[in-house]
Design an enzyme around this catalytic site. Structure first.
Site, short mmCIF file in Angstrom:
data_model
loop_
_atom_site.label_atom_id
_atom_site.label_comp_id
_atom_site.label_asym_id
_atom_site.label_seq_id
_atom_site.Cartn_x
_atom_site.Cartn_y
_atom_site.Cartn_z
N HIS A 255 4.13 7.14 5.46
CA HIS A 255 3.42 7.58 6.07
C HIS A 255 2.25 6.53 7.25
CE1 HIS A 255 0.65 5.36 2.81
NE2 HIS A 255 -0.25 5.61 3.92
N ASP B 28 -23.02 16.91 -24.48
CA ASP B 28 -21.97 17.13 -24.19
C ASP B 28 -21.17 16.81 -23.31
OD1 ASP B 28 -23.11 18.65 -21.98
OD2 ASP B 28 -21.67 19.84 -21.38
N HIS C 159 0.95 -1.53 0.09
CA HIS C 159 -0.40 0.09 0.14
C HIS C 159 0.85 0.98 -0.20
CE1 HIS C 159 -2.88 2.96 1.07
NE2 HIS C 159 -2.32 2.99 2.30
N ASP D 63 -3.24 8.63 -0.60
CA ASP D 63 -3.35 7.13 0.35
C ASP D 63 -4.72 6.70 -0.22
OD1 ASP D 63 -3.35 5.60 2.83
OD2 ASP D 63 -4.52 7.03 3.62
N GLU E 185 1.79 5.34 12.71
CA GLU E 185 0.64 4.82 13.44
C GLU E 185 0.67 3.43 13.40
OE1 GLU E 185 -4.24 5.07 12.61
OE2 GLU E 185 -2.71 5.34 10.55
N ASP E 186 0.71 2.33 12.75
CA ASP E 186 0.73 0.92 12.78
C ASP E 186 1.96 0.14 13.16
OD1 ASP E 186 -2.02 1.94 11.94
OD2 ASP E 186 -0.81 0.93 10.12
#
Length: 711
Positions: free
Chosen positions: A79, A266, A55, A146, A83-84
């Site tokens: 990124h 259009d 990812h 992301d 956090e993870d």
């Protein structure tokens, strides 16, 4: 990017993408970030079962399409590490420098923001989003990439999560990408969200489009060849590209114009990229000579660029067999900004930052956006953010020929406030193209507007429902507050004096100062103003000073809950919006039904815009209402033994009564149910939803408002 197939995407592939536009990139830094990110995410898997690190790599690859700098590419790779994983800001700063650590931290904080949910929390988180943008816009670029990759791979998520993410994408991230000038990203995000939210509608558009192609053939190569031929004949060097518009773009146009697919024009768009600005205008003349121009569909964003740097000429012409086609004409440099938007500021070519004269300074752009959102009130801020993000542009002229840029739907009052707050406050009328018009007139592109002012004129509360811009709304509210304040202070003093005398006490300055301090107010004027404006009652002030003397206010009966009705008028609550005491309301008269009250923001109100004689100015009476007002909630709860019982008990503990309960969807792990609860007022609803959101067994809670349930 998914690691499947004979060749797995690796760091050298990413470096090749970066070197395409930045041969002098810091390859060692990118390799180090790749190795660190892979190590930190080792063993983690995505919903699809792929290694998680695929990812961040895909996000980095998306950003290479915008030719972004090394710091942004490295941030994409890292990124999610703070956090993870076990990584920290300090470690990222030590290994990759403070700039990258701050960018990664910024993306982490954005990921943790809940941009959909309770109104006040949503507004506060929008503030944080705009603060992050003002610190470094690259944080938003990484966040958008992301979200784009998550939407491309959304099918591996649970269906409830898919819908939540898709709605958030449609409401927030797609308009934000558009506002930043990244139109390609906006269109892809919208279409991916559309695929989740309304797959039947999207498939229907695609089927109709394929049927049209079978009937008429693929007209894009034919029209492209026609355009190239007429340009070559007149000696214009240009690249011509054609495409069919995205399904969601077609669907939105069908909804806005209430047209069927067969009547929609259009649906094809063409871009002509010329060598110079002069050639843009020559090209426009050639096209208008060759094909018939459609009136009202011409926009010149070269002479009047958008705030995000977008420049292009737009025109719509009738082509072969009456087929309408939209044509955009711009130079190569303009096209680069049209593709990258504000991100063009960081774009590289041949190892150096691109010197594109049309790329806007991101700092100035964010500052202008924040200036237009300078409103303290939570709800107003959120309303203004959404207005600003969704707005299309209208360009109008002052009598001196200066250009004023406004959102679509703006009025002469917005125009006046865009010039100066003093002019807005003293507006009494306007002339558009020399003709006197009402202040609520919607302005159109290219009109000349003259504002008529008068000394002593003050903004009126009704203006709030007329204006479109956040700046105008903020200025009007500020003026109304200042004007009302002295009147409210006098009224508040009289109400407090009567309440104190009623219990045998004297209202003194010391008593007022003590009450203000006890109720956490800055001074006695603020206390009296709030009493006078009915934000708090004199009984509450008494209760703060003398708890033993304060009496609970009498309960307001349901048949007397609304003020502003005639003596013989009855009222009912509209089922579409089910307004609650504490919410702004308006009444609509119906023959045989009396007055039906709607929330002021109910979509159904648009049906009555041309029937002002049916509108009744109403307000809820201030006081204690009985818990008898039904509101429908949509709950998604965990499917487990005893969960439903606990949720019902929790609702009861909040003083709310369940009057109806219906299962909407049953999944192995989740239930979705519709619950009707009886409540006192808007505050009661907010307290109940907060309690439900805090419950670990509740995945989602939302108030149901259904415009199809018209009275």
């Amino acid at each position: 990017m998914d690691g499947s197939g004979p060749h797995q995407f690796d760091v050298e592939d990413l470096l090749a993408l970066v070197r395409n536009y930045n041969p002098r990139c810091n390859a060692a830094l990118i390799r180090e970030a790749w190795a660190y990110g892979a190590r930190m995410h080792e063993g983690q898997l995505r919903y699809s079962g792929e290694p998680y690190f695929t990812h961040p790599v895909a996000v980095a690859a998306i950003l290479t399409e915008m030719r972004l700098d090394d710091a942004t590419i490295v941030t994409a790779l890292l990124h999610d590490v703070i956090e993870d994983t076990r990584s920290t800001w300090e470690e990222v700063s030590r290994l990759f420098g403070r700039e990258i650590a701050d960018l990664v931290d910024g993306v982490t904080k954005l990921t943790n923001l809940q941009l959909s949910g309770a109104q006040s929390k949503q507004a506060e988180n929008f503030r944080k989003l705009f603060m992050a943008m003002s610190r470094d816009l690259r944080v938003i670029l990484v966040k958008l990439a992301d979200r784009l990759h998550n939407m491309r791979t959304i099918r591996s998520m649970r269906s409830e999560k898919q819908v939540q993410k898709a709605r958030e994408t449609m409401d927030i991230f797609a308009p934000l990408a558009g506002r930043m000038g990244m139109q390609w990203m906006r269109e892809e995000l919208e279409d991916l969200a559309f695929k989740v939210i309304n797959p039947e509608a999207r498939n229907s558009i695609i089927r109709r489009f394929l049927t049209l192609q079978k009937a008429t053939g693929d007209v894009i190569p034919t029209i492209t060849a026609d355009l190239r031929a007429v340009l070559e004949r007149d000696g214009i060097e240009a690249d011509v590209f054609g495409r069919a518009k995205k399904p969601f773009s077609i669907w939105r146009k069908m909804q806005e114009k209430q047209l069927s697919f067969s009547r929609l024009s259009d649906i094809y768009g063409f871009r002509i990229i010329t060598r110079s600005e002069a050639d843009c205008y020559k090209t426009l003349g050639i096209i208008h000579q060759r094909w018939r121009m459609v009136p009202g569909r011409f926009k010149d964003y070269i002479s009047q660029p958008k705030a995000n740097g977008y420049r292009s000429i737009h025109t719509t012409v009738s082509g072969r067999d009456g087929t309408r086609i939209e044509v955009q004409i711009r130079t190569r440099q303009m096209h680069e900004v049209a593709e990258a938007g504000v991100a063009a500021h960081w774009a590289y070519r041949d190892g150096v930052p691109t010197q594109n004269p049309f790329a806007v300074d991101p700092g100035t752009w964010v500052e202008q956006l924040n200036d237009r959102l300078g409103e303290e009130d939570h709800d107003a801020f959120l309303e203004n953010v959404k207005l600003e993000m969704y707005s299309d542009q209208v360009f109008c002229f002052t009598p001196k020929g200066d250009v004023i840029q406004l959102p679509k739907g703006a009025t002469p009052i917005d125009f006046a406030y865009a010039i100066h707050t003093r002019i807005g406050n003293s507006s009494v009328g306007a002339k558009v193209d020399g003709i006197r018009v009402p202040l609520w007139t919607r302005l159109k592109n290219g009109q000349s507007v003259e504002v008529i002012t008068a000394a002593g004129q003050r903004p009126q509360a009704a203006w709030l429902d007329i204006v479109e811009t956040g700046r105008a709304k903020a200025a009007i509210r500020r003026s109304l507050r200042e004007e009302d304040r002295s009147r409210f202070i006098r009224l508040g003093h009289e109400l407090a004096r009567v309440a104190f005398e009623h219990v045998g006490r004297k209202l003194t300055d010391k008593a007022l100062r003590t009450a203000a301090r006890t109720l956490a107010m800055p001074d006695t004027d603020e206390l009296l103003a709030r009493i006078g404006s009915a934000e708090i009652s004199a009984q509450e002030v008494l209760g703060a000073l003398y708890p033993e003397l304060a009496h609970a206010p009498a309960e307001i009966s349901a048949d007397r809950a609304v003020a502003g009705l005639e003596a013989d008028q009855s009222f009912t609550r509209a089922p579409c919006c089910a307004p609650l005491p504490g919410e702004r309301i308006v009444g609509i008269t119906y023959r045989g039904k009396g007055v039906v009250i709607h929330a002021i923001d109910c979509p159904v109100m648009a049906d009555f815009e041309d029937q002002p004689d049916r509108w009744v100015d109403l307000r809820w009476r201030v006081g204690r209402h009985p818990p008898s007002y039904g509101v429908r909630l949509l709950l998604t709860i965990r499917h487990d033994a005893g969960v439903l019982g606990r949720i019902c008990t929790l609702i009861g503990s909040q003083g709310a009564n369940i009057s109806d309960l219906e299962f909407v969807d049953r999944k192995p792990d989740f239930y979705k149910l519709r619950v009707e609860v009886e409540l006192r007022d808007h505050e009661h609803l907010h307290a109940l939803m907060t309690a439900l959101e805090a419950e670990s067994d509740v995945a989602q809670v939302a108030r149901i408002r259904d415009p199809s349930l018209k009275p």
